[in-house]
Design a protein around this motif. Structure first.
Motif, PDB file in Angstrom:
ATOM      1  N   VAL A  38      -8.624  -9.165  41.044  1.00 45.98           N
ATOM      2  CA  VAL A  38      -9.520  -8.018  40.802  1.00 45.98           C
ATOM      3  C   VAL A  38      -8.834  -7.087  39.789  1.00 45.98           C
ATOM      4  N   TYR A  39      -9.585  -6.697  38.829  1.00 43.90           N
ATOM      5  CA  TYR A  39      -9.051  -5.807  37.803  1.00 43.90           C
ATOM      6  C   TYR A  39     -10.144  -4.791  37.471  1.00 43.90           C
ATOM      7  N   GLY A  40      -9.757  -3.544  37.136  1.00 47.15           N
ATOM      8  CA  GLY A  40     -10.699  -2.464  36.837  1.00 47.15           C
ATOM      9  C   GLY A  40      -9.988  -1.138  36.812  1.00 47.15           C
ATOM     10  N   PRO A  44      -4.929  -4.122  38.312  1.00 45.93           N
ATOM     11  CA  PRO A  44      -5.034  -5.494  38.826  1.00 45.93           C
ATOM     12  C   PRO A  44      -4.470  -5.605  40.273  1.00 45.93           C
ATOM     13  N   ARG A  45      -5.160  -6.375  41.042  1.00 47.27           N
ATOM     14  CA  ARG A  45      -4.727  -6.613  42.417  1.00 47.27           C
ATOM     15  C   ARG A  45      -5.156  -8.024  42.846  1.00 47.27           C
ATOM     16  N   ILE A  54     -16.169  -4.950  45.411  1.00 51.14           N
ATOM     17  CA  ILE A  54     -15.997  -4.852  43.957  1.00 51.14           C
ATOM     18  C   ILE A  54     -17.122  -3.944  43.434  1.00 51.14           C
ATOM     19  N   PHE A  55     -16.688  -2.834  42.908  1.00 52.58           N
ATOM     20  CA  PHE A  55     -17.680  -1.912  42.381  1.00 52.58           C
ATOM     21  C   PHE A  55     -18.128  -2.397  41.007  1.00 52.58           C
ATOM     22  N   PRO A  56     -19.419  -2.537  40.811  1.00 54.86           N
ATOM     23  CA  PRO A  56     -19.874  -3.006  39.515  1.00 54.86           C
ATOM     24  C   PRO A  56     -19.627  -1.931  38.407  1.00 54.86           C
ATOM     25  N   LEU A  57     -19.581  -2.422  37.225  1.00 55.65           N
ATOM     26  CA  LEU A  57     -19.400  -1.609  36.025  1.00 55.65           C
ATOM     27  C   LEU A  57     -17.978  -1.098  35.890  1.00 55.65           C
ATOM     28  N   GLU A  59     -15.301  -2.435  37.953  1.00 52.86           N
ATOM     29  CA  GLU A  59     -14.347  -3.458  38.391  1.00 52.86           C
ATOM     30  C   GLU A  59     -14.961  -4.828  38.181  1.00 52.86           C
ATOM     31  N   SER A  60     -14.047  -5.778  38.010  1.00 51.02           N
ATOM     32  CA  SER A  60     -14.475  -7.167  37.857  1.00 51.02           C
ATOM     33  C   SER A  60     -13.418  -8.058  38.526  1.00 51.02           C
ATOM     34  N   CYS A  61     -13.760  -9.311  38.763  1.00 47.79           N
ATOM     35  CA  CYS A  61     -12.822 -10.240  39.487  1.00 47.79           C
ATOM     36  C   CYS A  61     -12.972 -11.644  38.943  1.00 47.79           C
ATOM     37  N   ARG A  62     -11.849 -12.434  39.092  1.00 38.29           N
ATOM     38  CA  ARG A  62     -11.848 -13.846  38.698  1.00 38.29           C
ATOM     39  C   ARG A  62     -11.129 -14.633  39.804  1.00 38.29           C
ATOM     40  N   GLU A  63     -11.527 -15.889  39.986  1.00 38.61           N
ATOM     41  CA  GLU A  63     -10.939 -16.749  41.028  1.00 38.61           C
ATOM     42  C   GLU A  63      -9.853 -17.620  40.416  1.00 38.61           C
ATOM     43  N   LEU A  64      -8.749 -17.757  41.160  1.00 38.03           N
ATOM     44  CA  LEU A  64      -7.641 -18.616  40.728  1.00 38.03           C
ATOM     45  C   LEU A  64      -7.341 -19.596  41.867  1.00 38.03           C
TER      46      LEU A  64
END
Length: 473
Positions: A38-40, A44-45, A54-57, A59-64
């Motif tokens: 999660v980054y925003g 990053p966390r 995840i708050f839109p606009l 924050e955003s997130c990617r899966e690893l």
């Protein structure tokens, strides 16, 4: 007023529902095999194993993916060993992202935008480079014979580079090592030849040892068999000797038993003969006694007859009835004595033989005693004429019995000495006279009574009255 209330309540419910839907879309969850980056506005966390909003606009997130990556490490070009031999090495590597947040963030920096094939390609290039360097430091023999050592070196060499990318090498395994010059194939030939040679030598030595052991075993078996045969022969000889000794002892015992048996049989036969002789003597004695008793009974009968004649003479004076009564009583007493004697004889014959013989002997002795008493009483009652008559009447019977053996002689030869006494037939009559002179002594021996005493106890005959004699006449 009520309509406005319903409208407000409906708006609140719709707002709540919309809010819940927005919250559901804003809430993201990460599984155990993945990490959510999660980054925003908050920086990053990493979210791993739980969820977050995840708050839109903003924050955003990617899966690893944190799953294990397995791929082949097989360089297209040959690698040269320390010996300069070109070899082809194929291996399999298992790599994964480390589980700590810093490694996950590092891996996210390196591979978050890369696809899995791109990510594996990058990692393979690094692994092949390290593998080439390790192969150049080793010989073919080390690579072939010590694959675990190669894998350990590979893991230790790649660890630093993999750590920089947030990765770790889980395992590294060499699948195949080959070369085009058949170095690896020929490498095993000396060992194969040596092993074959050693095997043939070992087989020959084993055959030799087997033959030696077989020969030793056969020799020991032959020795043991010979010893066993010798012991068997010794045992059979000892057994035959013991059997012979036992047979000898048995024959000796049989001979002893036979001798004892024959001795006992001889003793039994001798005893039987002696007993037979004794019994015969007893029988002869009993026969003599029986004859004596018979003669005594005859004497009694004659005496009774004399008494009867005397009583008949007296009956002419006394009453005829008294005479008849006495005669009947005497006859009844005699008959009763005879019946009693016969009954006692039958009863004693039924008893046991020894008891019967004793009873008979006792009864005979008692009868003889009674006969003697009766005889004595009779003799006391006899007159001189009766005694003389009795002696004279029995004298002829005794002399006849004594001279009876002479009647069995067919022929008599008389030898004369020439002295003129008792020549010829006079000699025979003289011997008969001597026999007759022995009658009183024989009578006394058989009867146990002295004739002189008997004659002295005989009452003198009274002179008979003439009148009675005349009347009797």
């Amino acid at each position: 007023m009520p309509d406005s209330v319903f409208i407000i309540v409906g708006l609140i419910a719709v707002s709540t529902l919309v809010l819940l839907v927005l919250l559901a879309k804003m809430f993201r969850k990460a599984g155990p095999n993945e990490a959510l980056i999660v980054y925003g506005f908050r920086g990053p966390r990493v979210i791993k194993g739980h969820g977050s909003v995840i708050f839109p606009l903003v924050e955003s997130c990617r899966e690893l993916s944190l799953e294990l990556m397995s791929f082949d490490v097989a360089p297209q070009q040959d690698m040269y060993t320390k010996q300069g031999v070109a070899v082809t090495v194929e291996a399999v590597a298992q790599i994964k992202v480390r589980s700590d947040q810093q490694s996950i963030l590092t891996a996210a920096e390196q591979f978050l935008t890369k696809t899995p094939p791109q990510r594996e390609g990058l990692i393979r290039l690094v692994m092949e480079g390290h593998l080439r360097g390790i192969i150049g430091q080793l010989t073919v023999e080390q690579i072939v014979k010590e694959p675990e050592m190669v894998a350990d070196r590979m893991r230790s060499t790649c660890a630093e580079d993999m750590s920089k990318m947030g990765l770790e090498v889980v395992s590294f395994t060499i699948k195949e090592v080959r070369d085009k010059n058949e170095y690896i194939t020929n490498m095993g030939r000396p060992d194969v030849a040596r092993i074959r040679r050693d095997a043939e030598i070992a087989a020959a030595e084993a055959e030799r040892d087997t033959a030696i052991k077989r020969a030793n075993a056969l020799r020991e078996a032959a020795i043991a068999k010979a010893a066993a045969d010798q012991e068997r022969v010794i045992a059979e000889t000892a057994s035959l000797a013991k059997q012979a000794e036992a047979q000898r002892d048995l024959d000796i015992q049989k001979a002893q038993f036979t001798e004892q048996s024959r001795r006992q049989e001889a003793q039994a036969d001798k005893a039987y003969e002696l007993q037979t002789n004794v019994m015969q003597q007893q029988v002869v004695a009993e026969q003599v006694k029986v004859q004596q008793v018979e003669k005594e009974q005859q004497v009694k009968v004659q005496e009774a007859e004399i008494l009867r004649h005397e009583k008949e003479l007296i009956a002419t004076v006394l009453k005829q009835s008294e005479i008849e009564r006495k005669r009947i009583e005497n006859l009844a007493a005699a008959e009763r004595a005879r019946l009693v004697a016969e009954a006692e004889g039958r009863a004693s014959a039924i008893r046991a033989q020894g008891e019967a013989e004793a009873a008979i002997i006792f009864q005979k002795g008692e009868a003889e005693a009674k006969a003697m008493n009766v005889k004595a009483e009779a003799y006391q009652e006899w007159t001189q004429a009766a005694v003389v008559d009795r002696l004279i009447s029995n004298m002829a019977e005794v002399v006849r019995a004594m001279s009876e053996p002479l009647s069995k002689v067919d022929k008599i030869t008389i030898v004369s000495t020439g002295d003129g006494n008792n020549l010829g037939a006079n000699k025979l009559t003289g011997e008969m006279t001597k026999i007759a002179s022995q009658v009183p002594a024989l009578f006394e021996a058989l009867s146990g009574m002295n004739l002189n005493d008997l004659m002295s106890n005989v009452k003198q005959m009274k002179p008979r009255d003439n009148s009675q004699g005349n009347s009797h006449a």
